[in-house]
Design an enzyme around this catalytic site. Sequence first.
Site, short mmCIF file in Angstrom:
data_model
loop_
_atom_site.label_atom_id
_atom_site.label_comp_id
_atom_site.label_asym_id
_atom_site.label_seq_id
_atom_site.Cartn_x
_atom_site.Cartn_y
_atom_site.Cartn_z
N VAL A 12 0.82 -1.21 0.00
CA VAL A 12 0.00 0.00 0.00
C VAL A 12 0.86 1.26 0.00
O VAL A 12 0.68 2.16 -0.82
CB VAL A 12 -0.94 0.01 1.22
CG1 VAL A 12 -1.72 1.32 1.29
CG2 VAL A 12 -1.90 -1.17 1.16
N ARG A 35 14.58 -3.49 3.42
CA ARG A 35 13.59 -2.93 2.49
C ARG A 35 14.04 -1.56 1.98
O ARG A 35 13.96 -1.27 0.79
CB ARG A 35 12.24 -2.83 3.20
CG ARG A 35 11.12 -2.17 2.39
CD ARG A 35 10.66 -3.01 1.26
NE ARG A 35 9.41 -2.52 0.69
CZ ARG A 35 8.98 -2.83 -0.52
NH1 ARG A 35 9.70 -3.62 -1.29
NH2 ARG A 35 7.84 -2.36 -0.97
N THR A 81 -2.61 -4.26 9.30
CA THR A 81 -3.49 -4.48 10.46
C THR A 81 -3.97 -5.93 10.41
O THR A 81 -5.06 -6.23 9.91
CB THR A 81 -4.70 -3.52 10.44
OG1 THR A 81 -5.23 -3.47 9.11
CG2 THR A 81 -4.29 -2.13 10.87
N THR A 116 -6.52 -0.55 7.27
CA THR A 116 -7.90 -0.99 7.48
C THR A 116 -8.15 -1.25 8.96
O THR A 116 -7.42 -2.01 9.60
CB THR A 116 -8.17 -2.28 6.68
OG1 THR A 116 -7.91 -2.03 5.30
CG2 THR A 116 -9.61 -2.72 6.86
N CYS A 256 -6.69 -8.75 3.16
CA CYS A 256 -7.93 -7.98 3.17
C CYS A 256 -9.16 -8.84 3.43
O CYS A 256 -9.70 -8.84 4.53
CB CYS A 256 -8.09 -7.24 1.82
SG CYS A 256 -6.99 -5.82 1.64
#
Length: 416
Positions: A12, A35, A81, A116, A256
Site C-alpha cells: 500500500v 527494504r 493491520t 484498514t 484484506c
Amino acid sequence: MDKICVIGLGYVGLPLAAEFGKQYEVIGFDIKQERIDQLRNAIDTTLELTSEELRASKNLQFTTQITDIQAANVFIITVPTPIDQYKKPDLTPLRKASETVGKVLKKGDIVIYESTVYPGCTEEDCVPILEKLSGLRYNKDFFCGYSPERINPGDKQHTITRIKKVVSGSTPEVAKKVQALYASIIPAGTHLASSIRVAEASKAIENAQRDINIAFVNELSLIFDRMGIDTNEVLEAAGTKWNFLPFKPGLVGGHCIGVDPYYLTHKAESLGYHPEVILAGRRINDNMGVFIANKFVKLMLNKGHHLPNAQVLILGITFKENCPDIRNSRVIDIINELKDFNTQVDVYDPWADTEEVHHEYQISLIPEITKQYDGIILAVKHDKFKELIIEKYKKTNTVVYDIKAFWDKNQVDGRL
C-alpha cells in the site's frame, strides 16, 4: 507546499509514496533496513512498481531514521493491520506507527490513516497515542484524516490513480485539505465521507461483502459436491443472467478479505451485537482448505493410493495469482491437512520468495519440478502454470485436483 511522510512501505505505502513523489517532497519510512536498501536501489520485491517507476518519483527518499521525518507536516500511515491466532485485531503495527509519528508531531500537522480498521479506531485508539507522545491536543494543535487503501496486489489495471479514493478529515476544513491532497494525484477522483468513522466503516464492509459472496458460492460448492454436480458449470449457466454476480468458489486469504471482516465483527461484539451473517461466511471460507484436502484424499483412495508417504505436489502458495504476496495464504490449510495423513508434500511456486515462505510457514519450496507425483493440486492459477505440461509429472494413476477451474475439466479428476 506540503512535505509528506509515508509510514510503511509495503504493497500500500510504496505505490502511494511514489505517486506523491512525482509532485511533492516525500519521505518513505519503514522499520526494515533491508527494504529501505532495496528501494534506494530502485528494487521493489513486492513487484508493485518497476525500477523505472521508482526512479520516476524524483522527490521520493527512503529512511529508517525517525530524525529524517521531523520536517514533514503530513504523515500517512499505511502499516498492516493483521489478526492474531484468536481472530482478534492486532493493532500492534498501528500503535507503533502512531508512537513514531507522535514523537515528531508539530502544531498544524495532519496525520492520515490508510490502514484498514474498525469504525472508531482512528479516534479511539490512535489519537490518544498521538496526544500522549506529542503533548498536543487533537483538533486544536494537530488533525487527522482517514482514507482507506484500495490497493489490489498484482493488479496492473486498477492501480492507485485509477481507483476512486474515499477521504475524510477530523474537521470540515481538514477534510477538504485531505481531499485536495489526494485529488492532486488521483485522476479517478475522490469521495468525501462525512466523518472518519464513516470512511472507516466503508472500508470494513467492502471486503466483508466480498467475503460473504464468496462464502455463498463456496457453500454452493459443498452442496453440489454431494449432488455430483460441477459447481463451475452451474455458475457459468447462472451467469448468463445480466445481474448474476460473478463470484467463484475457492480459498479466501490475503491481507484484506480474509482479515478485514474480523475487525468489523470485533467492534460489533464490543457493542453487544453478535454478527451472524458475517461470521457464518468466515466459518465457511476458513474451512475450505480442510474440505479440499479431504476431497483430494478420497480421490486418492478411490484410485488405489496408500496415503502414508504418498507424493503430492501443490502448485502455488501465494494468496492470489500472479503476485508474490503470501500473507494469510490459506493454501497452508491444505498442506497441513495433507501432512496429517502422512503424505509427502512438495510445494512449487515461481512467484513466491523462498526465504519468506520458510519464515512464515516453515515450508521449503522446491526450485523446480523434477519428478512424478501420486497427486497434484492446482492451488493458485498463476499464468506461468499454463506452460506446465502436467502429463510429465503424472504417474498412471495420479490424482489431479484443480481448485481454480484453471485447466480443462477433462484433464483433472476433480475441481472445486
